[in-house]
Write an enzyme that holds these catalytic residues in place. Structure first.
Site, PDB file in Angstrom:
ATOM      1  N   HIS A  98       0.818  -1.224   0.000  1.00  0.00           N
ATOM      2  CA  HIS A  98       0.000   0.000   0.000  1.00  0.00           C
ATOM      3  C   HIS A  98       0.848   1.268   0.000  1.00  0.00           C
ATOM      4  O   HIS A  98       0.367   2.326   0.408  1.00  0.00           O
ATOM      5  CB  HIS A  98      -0.956   0.001   1.203  1.00  0.00           C
ATOM      6  N   ASN A 138      -3.438 -13.094  15.445  1.00  0.00           N
ATOM      7  CA  ASN A 138      -4.344 -11.955  15.652  1.00  0.00           C
ATOM      8  C   ASN A 138      -5.078 -12.201  16.965  1.00  0.00           C
ATOM      9  O   ASN A 138      -5.499 -13.324  17.223  1.00  0.00           O
ATOM     10  CB  ASN A 138      -5.361 -11.892  14.488  1.00  0.00           C
ATOM     11  N   CYS A 177       2.850  12.831  -7.671  1.00  0.00           N
ATOM     12  CA  CYS A 177       2.035  13.846  -8.326  1.00  0.00           C
ATOM     13  C   CYS A 177       0.621  13.277  -8.470  1.00  0.00           C
ATOM     14  O   CYS A 177       0.450  12.143  -8.936  1.00  0.00           O
ATOM     15  CB  CYS A 177       2.635  14.179  -9.691  1.00  0.00           C
ATOM     16  N   THR A 190      -3.853  -8.429  10.594  1.00  0.00           N
ATOM     17  CA  THR A 190      -4.705  -7.799   9.574  1.00  0.00           C
ATOM     18  C   THR A 190      -6.139  -8.295   9.720  1.00  0.00           C
ATOM     19  O   THR A 190      -6.365  -9.468  10.025  1.00  0.00           O
ATOM     20  CB  THR A 190      -4.178  -8.038   8.137  1.00  0.00           C
TER      21      THR A 190
HETATM   22  P1  OAD Z   1      -7.270  -3.142  10.393  1.00  0.00           P
HETATM   23  O1  OAD Z   1      -7.365  -1.944  11.288  1.00  0.00           O
HETATM   24  O2  OAD Z   1      -8.399  -3.416   9.493  1.00  0.00           O
HETATM   25  O3  OAD Z   1      -7.050  -4.455  11.240  1.00  0.00           O
HETATM   26  C1  OAD Z   1      -6.079  -4.535  12.228  1.00  0.00           C
HETATM   27  C2  OAD Z   1      -6.083  -5.943  12.766  1.00  0.00           C
HETATM   28  O4  OAD Z   1      -5.008  -6.044  13.694  1.00  0.00           O
HETATM   29  C3  OAD Z   1      -7.350  -6.345  13.508  1.00  0.00           C
HETATM   30  O5  OAD Z   1      -7.793  -7.609  13.020  1.00  0.00           O
HETATM   31  C4  OAD Z   1      -6.896  -6.457  14.962  1.00  0.00           C
HETATM   32  O6  OAD Z   1      -7.582  -7.495  15.671  1.00  0.00           O
HETATM   33  C5  OAD Z   1      -5.442  -6.813  14.792  1.00  0.00           C
HETATM   34  N1  OAD Z   1      -4.575  -6.455  15.923  1.00  0.00           N
HETATM   35  C6  OAD Z   1      -4.709  -5.444  16.822  1.00  0.00           C
HETATM   36  N2  OAD Z   1      -3.682  -5.442  17.670  1.00  0.00           N
HETATM   37  C7  OAD Z   1      -2.865  -6.458  17.322  1.00  0.00           C
HETATM   38  C8  OAD Z   1      -1.625  -6.972  17.823  1.00  0.00           C
HETATM   39  N3  OAD Z   1      -1.005  -6.417  18.865  1.00  0.00           N
HETATM   40  N4  OAD Z   1      -1.077  -8.043  17.199  1.00  0.00           N
HETATM   41  C9  OAD Z   1      -1.673  -8.604  16.138  1.00  0.00           C
HETATM   42  N5  OAD Z   1      -2.843  -8.169  15.623  1.00  0.00           N
HETATM   43  C10 OAD Z   1      -3.426  -7.115  16.206  1.00  0.00           C
HETATM   44  O7  OAD Z   1      -5.900  -2.977   9.594  1.00  0.00           O
HETATM   45  P2  OAD Z   1      -5.426  -3.699   8.245  1.00  0.00           P
HETATM   46  O8  OAD Z   1      -5.905  -5.094   8.183  1.00  0.00           O
HETATM   47  O9  OAD Z   1      -3.977  -3.428   8.140  1.00  0.00           O
HETATM   48  O10 OAD Z   1      -5.364   0.256   3.365  1.00  0.00           O
HETATM   49  O11 OAD Z   1      -6.165  -2.844   7.160  1.00  0.00           O
HETATM   50  C11 OAD Z   1      -5.926  -3.145   5.825  1.00  0.00           C
HETATM   51  C12 OAD Z   1      -5.938  -1.902   5.027  1.00  0.00           C
HETATM   52  O12 OAD Z   1      -7.140  -1.172   5.266  1.00  0.00           O
HETATM   53  C13 OAD Z   1      -4.854  -0.893   5.370  1.00  0.00           C
HETATM   54  O13 OAD Z   1      -3.622  -1.188   4.753  1.00  0.00           O
HETATM   55  C14 OAD Z   1      -5.399   0.356   4.814  1.00  0.00           C
HETATM   56  C15 OAD Z   1      -6.814   0.236   5.346  1.00  0.00           C
HETATM   57  O14 OAD Z   1      -7.717   0.902   4.633  1.00  0.00           O
HETATM   58  C16 OAD Z   1      -5.353   1.349   2.614  1.00  0.00           C
HETATM   59  O15 OAD Z   1      -5.258   2.465   3.091  1.00  0.00           O
HETATM   60  C17 OAD Z   1      -5.438   1.061   1.159  1.00  0.00           C
END
Ligand code: OAD
Length: 243
Positions: free
Chosen positions: A119, A212, A127, A187
């Site tokens: 990402h 997770n 730009c 994630t």
């Molecule tokens: P999310 O905020 O959707 O999910 C975070 C995950 O991390 C959740 O499932 C939590 O349970 C888990 N979590 C929290 N604390 C943790 C820990 N200490 N150890 C392990 N896991 C933990 O974030 P992403 O899955 O990264 O994209 O989101 C995916 C994408 O959505 C991001 O890259 C971003 C967002 O929109 C874009 O901006 C294109």
């Protein structure tokens, strides 16, 4: 936590490990996850509403303020035990490919190299109209301008509705097709195409392990769900390979 012996065996026998990380991997560094509620100044906004090209066009100064705030937050954060364990794991297995959805650069600061940034990266600018990465942005400007075309510069991250950078997508797809162990770490597994990588690995007979604290749509599709924080479980996995 007690990690099932069969999961540890899969790790010990792995020829090529792919690790996919999401914002949970940086949570223990104090970087808020995407689907956590924001606090303080930004509590009135939903991060998902700020991470779109439409939001940028509507109020570029607001979006730049948010990204500058995130840059400052990440600059003050430090990699956590999970980031360091992944960097060390790369030395202990025959091959490890690290794919991250995070834009914070914390894996690289922990010593991981050749990280596939799915990402983009928070500390770069592109730009808005030409898409090219620029290196001469005026960081003092409320909305920096492109020195080539005079148009607006935007943060060098991927927003909702936008394509994944081609080289990152190709490298991630190839590694996923080749791996025999896939780790889905921190994630929520709801944002595509990253959310589809674990299923692609599994379809290719890789063992899938999710790390997770919560249940996600990926949990039921994983061979093992290690429920806990990545900053605790990844060091445990590493210790197992060291013993
Ligand atoms: P999310 O905020 O959707 O999910 C975070 C995950 O991390 C959740 O499932 C939590 O349970 C888990 N979590 C929290 N604390 C943790 C820990 N200490 N150890 C392990 N896991 C933990 O974030 P992403 O899955 O990264 O994209 O989101 C995916 C994408 O959505 C991001 O890259 C971003 C967002 O929109 C874009 O901006 C294109």
């Amino acid at each position: 936590m007690r990690i099932p012996a069969a999961a540890l065996d899969a790790l010990r026998q792995a020829r090529h490990v792919v690790a996919l990380t999401g914002s949970g991997a940086s949570a223990e560094s104090g970087v808020p996850t995407f689907r956590d509620a924001q606090t303080g100044l930004w509590a009135q906004y939903n991060p998902l509403d700020l991470a779109t090209p439409e939001a940028f066009l509507e109020d570029p100064a607001l979006i730049w303020r948010w990204y500058r705030w995130r840059r400052e937050l990440v600059a003050q954060a430090k990699p956590n035990a999970g980031h360091f364990a992944l960097a060390a794991l790369a030395e202990r297995v025959p091959r490890l490919t690290l794919i991250t959805q995070n834009v914070d650069g914390l894996h690289q600061r922990a010593g991981s190299d050749k990280v596939i940034e799915f990402h983009g990266n928070l500390f770069t600018e592109r730009c808005f109209s030409e898409g090219i990465v620029v290196t001469d942005a005026d960081h003092e400007a409320e909305v920096p301008k492109c020195s080539a075309c005079g148009g607006m510069l935007r943060p060098g991250v991927v927003w909702f509705g936008e394509a994944i950078p081609e080289t990152a997508l190709e490298a991630a797809t190839a590694a996923t097709a080749d791996c025999d162990l896939f780790l889905s770490i921190g994630t929520s597994s709801v944002v595509w195409p990253a959310a589809g990588l674990a299923a692609a690995a599994r379809a290719n007979n890789a063992v899938v392990i999710e790390i997770n604290p919560d249940v996600t749509p990926q949990s039921g599709q994983s061979h093992f769900c290690l429920q806990g924080k990545s900053g605790e479980i990844l060091p445990e996995l590493l210790d197992y390979l060291t013993l």
